[in-house]
Write an enzyme that holds these catalytic residues in place. Structure first.
Site, PDB file in Angstrom:
ATOM      1  N   THR A 133      93.084 -25.525 -16.261  1.00  0.00           N
ATOM      2  CA  THR A 133      94.466 -25.789 -15.875  1.00  0.00           C
ATOM      3  C   THR A 133      95.346 -24.575 -16.127  1.00  0.00           C
ATOM      4  O   THR A 133      96.207 -24.229 -15.303  1.00  0.00           O
ATOM      5  CB  THR A 133      95.002 -26.999 -16.660  1.00  0.00           C
ATOM      6  N   HIS A 143      95.244 -31.175 -13.997  1.00  0.00           N
ATOM      7  CA  HIS A 143      94.736 -31.347 -15.362  1.00  0.00           C
ATOM      8  C   HIS A 143      93.234 -31.114 -15.391  1.00  0.00           C
ATOM      9  O   HIS A 143      92.543 -31.182 -14.374  1.00  0.00           O
ATOM     10  CB  HIS A 143      95.071 -32.736 -15.908  1.00  0.00           C
ATOM     11  N   CYS A 144      92.736 -30.825 -16.582  1.00  0.00           N
ATOM     12  CA  CYS A 144      91.293 -30.799 -16.823  1.00  0.00           C
ATOM     13  C   CYS A 144      91.051 -31.703 -18.018  1.00  0.00           C
ATOM     14  O   CYS A 144      91.582 -32.807 -18.055  1.00  0.00           O
ATOM     15  CB  CYS A 144      90.782 -29.371 -17.005  1.00  0.00           C
ATOM     16  N   ALA A 145      90.260 -31.287 -18.982  1.00  0.00           N
ATOM     17  CA  ALA A 145      90.034 -32.128 -20.153  1.00  0.00           C
ATOM     18  C   ALA A 145      91.180 -31.972 -21.150  1.00  0.00           C
ATOM     19  O   ALA A 145      91.872 -32.931 -21.488  1.00  0.00           O
ATOM     20  CB  ALA A 145      88.692 -31.799 -20.801  1.00  0.00           C
TER      21      ALA A 145
END
Length: 259
Positions: A155, A147-149
């Site tokens: 991602t 995941h990222c933000a």
């Protein structure tokens, strides 16, 4: 709802990116590859649900400042390997700098996204975490979540690169990448996001501009791949030369994730 999408109370864009056919006539194992947005706002019910996935590794692609501002919540008994990195230079994340300084129009949003994707594969901190992600895929048997933000760009690129390695057809790869637009319902959320942007920056963005910036389009992923091919010759060469994914590691990943 698409059966790849998993509904959580406060974790966006959570989905399975396995279960695709491969060029070798096999299929990527369902349940082994998961992706999402960040977990900072996860509810207690979300955390309880996360337990059921028995995660072996969580790859957090966010910058140190992003992780500091929105620290991840973890379930009780969480024992997964956490892979994270980044250079803590104190600067705004690129998307925040864009929102504060450039015209908030659909055209400027698309230009920014394509520019971002062309540089994304070569950021030193990304290369480090991407490499460790692929090694985690080859080194253990429990599910891996990346995941990222928002779970769409960093991602999205890494998930697409994984699909390439596993031999997923390009059409399926792009279709999976575009699921962000369904999972997040950007059109429905655009007005509230625009209000949040105005509160944060004092600047007004149209709903169309929000969708262009916060959604995904095939051209973004194509820009990343084209730049990788221009610099390395092919995605396979990038995997080997930049990320250290050699033939032995590829074989382990394929054996673990293909059925």
């Amino acid at each position: 709802m698409n059966d790849r999408l998993h509904a959580f109370e406060a974790i966006d864009n959570f989905r399975d990116y396995g279960d695709y056919a491969t060029a070798a006539g096999r299929r990527v194992r369902a349940g082994g590859l998961l992706r999402s947005g960040h977990h900072a706002r996860a509810s207690d019910a979300d955390l309880e649900r996360l337990k059921g996935f028995d995660l072996g590794a969580v790859i957090d692609l966010r910058r140190p400042g992003e992780r500091r501002d929105q620290p991840s919540r973890r379930p009780d008994g969480f024992d997964a390997l956490v892979i994270e990195g980044g250079i803590d230079d104190g600067a705004d994340a690129p998307h925040i700098a864009f929102l504060k300084t450039e015209d908030l129009t659909p055209a400027s949003g698309r230009r920014f996204m394509e520019r971002t994707y062309r540089s994304l594969p070569f950021d030193a901190s990304h290369i480090d975490v991407f490499s460790r992600y692929f090694h985690s895929l080859g080194d253990q048997d429990r599910p891996v979540l990346v995941h990222c933000a928002a779970g769409k760009d960093r991602t999205g690129f890494l998930a697409a690169l994984t699909h390439h390695l596993l031999g997923v057809h390009r059409d399926d790869m792009v279709e999976d990448y575009l699921l962000t637009n369904t999972a997040v319902d950007l059109v429905g959320r655009a007005p509230s996001i625009a209000r949040q942007l105005h509160k944060m920056t004092g600047r007004v963005a149209s709903d169309d501009a929000v969708v262009a910036f916060l959604g995904v389009e095939p051209a973004y992923l194509e820009a990343a791949f084209a730049e990788v091919e221009a610099r390395h010759g092919s995605l396979d060469a990038y995997l080997a030369q930049a990320l250290g994914v050699d033939a032995a590691l590829r074989a382990r990943i394929e054996a673990r994730l293909s059925a």
